[in-house]
Design an enzyme around this catalytic site. Sequence first.
Site, PDB file in Angstrom:
ATOM      1  N   GLY A   1     -10.199  -6.015   7.427  1.00  0.00           N
ATOM      2  CA  GLY A   1     -10.400  -4.582   7.251  1.00  0.00           C
ATOM      3  C   GLY A   1      -9.736  -4.088   5.971  1.00  0.00           C
TER       4      GLY A   1
ATOM      5  N   HIS B   1       0.851  -1.192   0.000  1.00  0.00           N
ATOM      6  CA  HIS B   1       0.000   0.000   0.000  1.00  0.00           C
ATOM      7  C   HIS B   1       0.888   1.245   0.000  1.00  0.00           C
ATOM      8  CE1 HIS B   1      -3.615   2.341   0.690  1.00  0.00           C
ATOM      9  NE2 HIS B   1      -2.934   3.027   1.589  1.00  0.00           N
TER      10      HIS B   1
HETATM   11  C1  GAR Z   1       0.770   0.637  -6.150  1.00  0.00           C
HETATM   12  O1  GAR Z   1       1.195   1.920  -5.804  1.00  0.00           O
HETATM   13  C2  GAR Z   1       0.120  -0.030  -4.950  1.00  0.00           C
HETATM   14  O2  GAR Z   1       0.726   0.295  -3.742  1.00  0.00           O
HETATM   15  C3  GAR Z   1      -1.270   0.527  -5.029  1.00  0.00           C
HETATM   16  O3  GAR Z   1      -1.585   0.502  -6.391  1.00  0.00           O
HETATM   17  C4  GAR Z   1      -0.388   0.672  -7.141  1.00  0.00           C
HETATM   18  C5  GAR Z   1      -0.304  -0.447  -8.139  1.00  0.00           C
HETATM   19  O4  GAR Z   1       0.780  -0.224  -9.000  1.00  0.00           O
HETATM   20  N1  GAR Z   1      -2.187  -0.242  -4.261  1.00  0.00           N
HETATM   21  C6  GAR Z   1      -3.171   0.298  -3.555  1.00  0.00           C
HETATM   22  O5  GAR Z   1      -3.396   1.492  -3.514  1.00  0.00           O
HETATM   23  C7  GAR Z   1      -4.002  -0.691  -2.791  1.00  0.00           C
HETATM   24  N2  GAR Z   1      -4.814  -0.019  -1.811  1.00  0.00           N
HETATM   25  P1  GAR Z   1       1.358  -1.408  -9.864  1.00  0.00           P
HETATM   26  O6  GAR Z   1       0.186  -2.018 -10.621  1.00  0.00           O
HETATM   27  O7  GAR Z   1       2.328  -0.748 -10.793  1.00  0.00           O
HETATM   28  O8  GAR Z   1       2.002  -2.398  -8.934  1.00  0.00           O
END
Ligand code: GAR
Length: 209
Positions: free
Chosen positions: A146, A112
């Site tokens: 959660g 996250h």
């Molecule tokens: C990443 O920044 C990840 O931390 C976030 O989505 C992005 C996916 O990037 N996840 C969340 O926000 C989950 N709550 P990616 O597809 O390049 O790995």
Amino acid sequence: MSGRLRVGVLASGRGSNLQALLDACRQPGFPAEVVVVVSDREAAPALARAAAAGVPAVFLNPKDHADRAGYDAALLGCLAGHGVELTCLAGFMRILGPAFVRALSGRLMNVHPSLLPAFPGLAAQRQALEHGVKVAGATVHFVDEGVDTGPIIAQSGVPVLDGDSEASLAARILVEEHRIYPEAVRLFALGRLRVAGRRVTIDTEGGSP
Ligand code: GAR
């Protein structure tokens, strides 16, 4: 390859965290391998990254299932079918139901883009900018029922700079995501993560994952 922890990755989008995991798994001696990548979006670049790495890439269409429980059950079946021992959420943008989370309890991780418990949920980087924090960062955690609340395995902070946009902050955080997610998987695979309530500690000696 036998003897390595079998990892399944769920991803909805770009897949840069998936790529970091795939790259880590290619390093000699890395104790895990990605054995399947599943997406809820057919066009997700993550699926193309999996295919390019020679890893089975599965599109599971939410529209093929009447409700979330049905979709989650199909996901669980797919992961079990590939003998997955650890499931990593990597930008998987669907909420997973309690039955799914319970079934994989202690074997389900997420990355996250904030220093949890600050800024859970969507657009964490924008939340951080709007709140005016001076330090942001990334968290890898076990998933509980959660939203972004499970026991924290690893975190890394980055500065928020005066001129930051959401994109520049997200890019700085992403570098840390790509570093700490493979490391968390490595420690899990070596059986070195111990969970006691909310606290995750790292054994100096390995155990069984
Ligand atoms: C990443 O920044 C990840 O931390 C976030 O989505 C992005 C996916 O990037 N996840 C969340 O926000 C989950 N709550 P990616 O597809 O390049 O790995």
